[in-house]
Scaffold this motif. Structure first.
Motif, mmCIF file in Angstrom:
data_model
loop_
_atom_site.group_PDB
_atom_site.id
_atom_site.type_symbol
_atom_site.label_atom_id
_atom_site.label_comp_id
_atom_site.label_asym_id
_atom_site.label_seq_id
_atom_site.Cartn_x
_atom_site.Cartn_y
_atom_site.Cartn_z
ATOM 1 N N GLY A 132 -13.384 24.889 -29.751
ATOM 2 C CA GLY A 132 -11.950 24.683 -29.937
ATOM 3 C C GLY A 132 -11.067 25.497 -29.013
ATOM 4 N N THR A 133 -11.653 26.124 -27.996
ATOM 5 C CA THR A 133 -10.867 26.907 -27.046
ATOM 6 C C THR A 133 -9.781 26.041 -26.401
ATOM 7 N N LEU A 134 -8.572 26.594 -26.294
ATOM 8 C CA LEU A 134 -7.467 25.913 -25.623
ATOM 9 C C LEU A 134 -7.289 26.491 -24.219
ATOM 10 N N VAL A 135 -7.167 25.618 -23.239
ATOM 11 C CA VAL A 135 -6.913 26.039 -21.867
ATOM 12 C C VAL A 135 -5.659 25.325 -21.387
ATOM 13 N N ARG A 136 -4.701 26.088 -20.889
ATOM 14 C CA ARG A 136 -3.473 25.494 -20.392
ATOM 15 C C ARG A 136 -3.659 25.062 -18.934
ATOM 16 N N TYR A 137 -3.041 23.954 -18.571
ATOM 17 C CA TYR A 137 -3.118 23.475 -17.203
ATOM 18 C C TYR A 137 -1.719 23.250 -16.639
ATOM 19 N N ASP A 138 -1.618 23.379 -15.325
ATOM 20 C CA ASP A 138 -0.427 22.925 -14.610
ATOM 21 C C ASP A 138 -0.639 21.506 -14.092
ATOM 22 N N LYS A 139 -1.840 21.255 -13.589
ATOM 23 C CA LYS A 139 -2.246 19.920 -13.190
ATOM 24 C C LYS A 139 -3.630 19.655 -13.787
ATOM 25 N N LEU A 140 -3.846 18.400 -14.176
ATOM 26 C CA LEU A 140 -5.103 18.018 -14.808
ATOM 27 C C LEU A 140 -5.665 16.799 -14.081
ATOM 28 N N LEU A 141 -6.959 16.827 -13.775
ATOM 29 C CA LEU A 141 -7.639 15.691 -13.176
ATOM 30 C C LEU A 141 -8.699 15.181 -14.145
ATOM 31 N N LEU A 142 -8.621 13.897 -14.461
ATOM 32 C CA LEU A 142 -9.629 13.262 -15.301
ATOM 33 C C LEU A 142 -10.603 12.518 -14.390
ATOM 34 N N ALA A 143 -11.826 13.010 -14.353
ATOM 35 C CA ALA A 143 -12.889 12.386 -13.559
ATOM 36 C C ALA A 143 -14.080 12.182 -14.488
ATOM 37 N N THR A 144 -13.814 11.520 -15.601
ATOM 38 C CA THR A 144 -14.784 11.416 -16.693
ATOM 39 C C THR A 144 -15.823 10.326 -16.477
ATOM 40 N N GLU B 113 -0.756 4.835 -6.352
ATOM 41 C CA GLU B 113 -1.416 5.050 -5.057
ATOM 42 C C GLU B 113 -1.715 6.525 -4.784
ATOM 43 N N ARG B 114 -1.090 7.414 -5.562
ATOM 44 C CA ARG B 114 -1.380 8.850 -5.446
ATOM 45 C C ARG B 114 -2.396 9.307 -6.492
ATOM 46 N N LEU B 115 -2.987 8.341 -7.186
ATOM 47 C CA LEU B 115 -3.954 8.591 -8.255
ATOM 48 C C LEU B 115 -3.338 9.359 -9.427
ATOM 49 N N ARG B 116 -2.016 9.209 -9.596
ATOM 50 C CA ARG B 116 -1.332 9.785 -10.758
ATOM 51 C C ARG B 116 -1.386 8.803 -11.917
ATOM 52 N N THR B 117 -1.612 9.326 -13.100
ATOM 53 C CA THR B 117 -1.564 8.511 -14.304
ATOM 54 C C THR B 117 -0.108 8.320 -14.716
ATOM 55 N N SER B 118 0.106 7.762 -15.897
ATOM 56 C CA SER B 118 1.465 7.610 -16.417
ATOM 57 C C SER B 118 2.109 8.948 -16.744
ATOM 58 N N PRO C 92 2.884 12.395 -14.845
ATOM 59 C CA PRO C 92 2.849 12.866 -13.453
ATOM 60 C C PRO C 92 2.034 14.139 -13.224
ATOM 61 N N ASP C 93 1.697 14.865 -14.293
ATOM 62 C CA ASP C 93 0.892 16.074 -14.139
ATOM 63 C C ASP C 93 -0.591 15.822 -14.384
ATOM 64 N N ILE C 94 -0.939 14.562 -14.616
ATOM 65 C CA ILE C 94 -2.345 14.209 -14.842
ATOM 66 C C ILE C 94 -2.760 13.142 -13.840
ATOM 67 N N HIS C 95 -3.838 13.402 -13.133
ATOM 68 C CA HIS C 95 -4.410 12.456 -12.180
ATOM 69 C C HIS C 95 -5.763 11.966 -12.699
ATOM 70 N N ALA C 96 -6.241 10.890 -12.115
ATOM 71 C CA ALA C 96 -7.574 10.379 -12.442
ATOM 72 C C ALA C 96 -8.231 9.875 -11.173
ATOM 73 N N ALA C 97 -9.560 10.022 -11.086
ATOM 74 C CA ALA C 97 -10.298 9.608 -9.885
ATOM 75 C C ALA C 97 -11.717 9.232 -10.257
ATOM 76 N N ALA D 29 -7.105 15.587 -5.453
ATOM 77 C CA ALA D 29 -6.844 17.023 -5.300
ATOM 78 C C ALA D 29 -5.645 17.267 -4.390
ATOM 79 N N ARG D 30 -5.578 16.541 -3.295
ATOM 80 C CA ARG D 30 -4.444 16.712 -2.372
ATOM 81 C C ARG D 30 -3.140 16.267 -3.033
ATOM 82 N N ALA D 31 -3.206 15.203 -3.803
ATOM 83 C CA ALA D 31 -2.003 14.758 -4.509
ATOM 84 C C ALA D 31 -1.558 15.791 -5.534
ATOM 85 N N MET D 32 -2.503 16.432 -6.211
ATOM 86 C CA MET D 32 -2.170 17.486 -7.177
ATOM 87 C C MET D 32 -1.469 18.654 -6.492
ATOM 88 N N LEU D 33 -1.804 18.861 -5.221
ATOM 89 C CA LEU D 33 -1.185 19.935 -4.449
ATOM 90 C C LEU D 33 0.159 19.521 -3.847
#
Length: 421
Positions: free
Chosen positions: A100-112, A276-281, A283-288, A319-323
């Motif tokens: 149940g550990t919580l980790v805060r993110y500034d940007k999140l990438l879902l590559a599940t 086209e930037r691999l952003r989800t709905s 803007p702080d979460i991407h998927a690839a 990753a580049r889009a997250m940056l």
């Protein structure tokens, strides 16, 4: 502005996730990078699982994206055998499933990634029923095929897609008896259409594979927990000691769906919808990778691509889009396969019904040729079979959308490069 105080979290320890982590460091990101992988093994590449590693021609260590020490050396916080249970988009946290550990993110990438589709029939709980997606699956299947080869055993494979055919080829090389059951009229029907699907049927028949087209498995029959046979919906029964379910893969969207992210229509692969930037709905979460469904401007449709090259290139692009880099992800889809003495590469997208004709350059009978799927004189896709170093001009032809003379396209004496505007 990205700075050292930021935390980027990557959920998914496959090729896309590992290459995204590598790219973040290569691009100069100095903040925290947390990579969460639900397998015990370090991130690895999947092609060898149905090719060289399964055949015993490649060592286990060859499949890993990086040496194990690389992650600590590059200050990547790698969590193996760990799952993410939930995303809180408001708090910008992910919650680990273990403690149940919580980790805060500034940007999140879902590559599940994706998971193998299951056979919804009686008998799938028997010990001899297999899937092939993970390294552990390949290790188990490798031993199974070797044993079947020694004992003249029989494997039934449900599905004549790429995984099904590559495992069929591996099984025959081990000496096992193979029957492939496929509801379509040819192998690879949804990718190559009937024109080229028949070529793969002939290839495998020459190596002793039996096909049962126009049918689906309805039951796996067993005794004392072991497989004895597989039955199909047309009343046939095939003897079997093992069964492989190779009926496709489904994107692992549960985490994204629960977080309220937009999911693409099932007609377009049903993955996590990205731009086209691999952003989800969000803007702080991407998927690839396998899980992302992106609008491809070149083909004017939404695609979800499950192949190695998409993970290899999509992870770094995300990753580049997250940056905050200017990213447009529009790679021409590409994949490759090795079966017996046939090696092939495919570029583009041309499902049945999208093209007017298939143009052949070379000798299809000798399996040394290039096939082009063409609509109104424009190349939608190309597949080179035992012909090499032509991927670049094939992809340039696809990108150009230029009408080409099909007689020149079919003529091996005309350099492909000369057809590119």
């Amino acid at each position: 502005m990205v700075d050292a105080d930021q935390t980027f979290v990557i959920v998914g320890g496959g090729l896309a996730g590992a290459k995204a982590a590598e790219t973040l460091r290569a691009e100069g990101f100095t903040g925290r990078v947390i990579l969460i992988c639900d397998e015990r093994d370090h991130p690895y590449e999947r092609p060898a699982l149905s090719k060289g590693y399964l055949l015993g021609k490649e060592e286990r260590d060859s499949v890993f994206v990086h040496e194990p020490a690389w992650y600590a050396q590059n200050d990547i916080e790698l969590h193996l055998n760990e799952t993410v249970e939930a995303i809180d988009r408001t708090a910008k946290t992910v919650r680990f499933g273990g403690d149940g550990t919580l980790v805060r993110y500034d940007k999140l990438l879902l590559a599940t990634g994706a998971e193998p589709r299951r056979l919804d029939i009686p008998g799938t709980d028997l010990a001899g029923v297999h899937h092939l997606r993970r390294l552990a699956h390949a290790e188990r299947l490798k031993g199974v095929l070797a044993a079947l080869g020694r004992d003249n055993g029989h494997i039934v494979i449900a599905g004549a897609g790429w995984i099904g055919l590559e495992v069929a080829a591996a099984a025959r090389e081990y000496g096992a008896e193979v029957t492939v059951v496929e509801p379509a009229p040819t192998p690879l029907h949804g990718v190559l259409g009937p024109e080229l699907g028949n070529l793969f049927a002939e290839l495998h028949r020459e190596h002793g594979v039996r096909f049962h087209f126009g049918a689906s498995l309805t039951e796996i029959v067993g005794q004392d927990g072991m497989v004895l046979a597989a039955r199909t919906d047309d009343g046939e029964e095939h003897p079997a000691h093992d069964v492989l379910a190779a009926i496709g893969a489904a994107p692992r969207i549960g985490l994204a769906e629960a977080a309220g992210l937009e999911i693409a229509d099932r007609a377009h692969g049903g993955g996590i919808a990205v731009d086209e930037r691999l952003r989800t709905s969000d803007p702080d979460i991407h998927a690839a990778g396998d899980v992302a469904a992106f609008h491809h401007a070149l083909f004017d449709t939404t695609l979800r691509v499950e192949h190695w090259a998409n993970a290899l290139n999509g992870g770094p692009a995300a990753a580049r889009a997250m940056l905050g880099r200017d990213v447009t992800y529009d790679r021409v889809p590409y994949f490759f396969s090795d079966q017996y003495d046939l090696g092939m590469e495919y570029s583009g997208w041309a499902p049945p019904g999208s093209y007017d004709e298939v143009v052949i350059r070379g000798d299809a009978g000798k399996r040394e040729f290039i096939a082009f799927w063409v609509k109104e004189g424009r190349v939608l896709a190309g597949m080179n079979v035992n012909v090499w170093d032509v991927t670049d001009p094939i992809q340039q032809l696809i990108r150009s959308k230029t009408q080409v003379n099909t007689e020149s396209l079919a003529d091996p004496r005309v350099p492909l490069e000369s057809l590119v505007p």
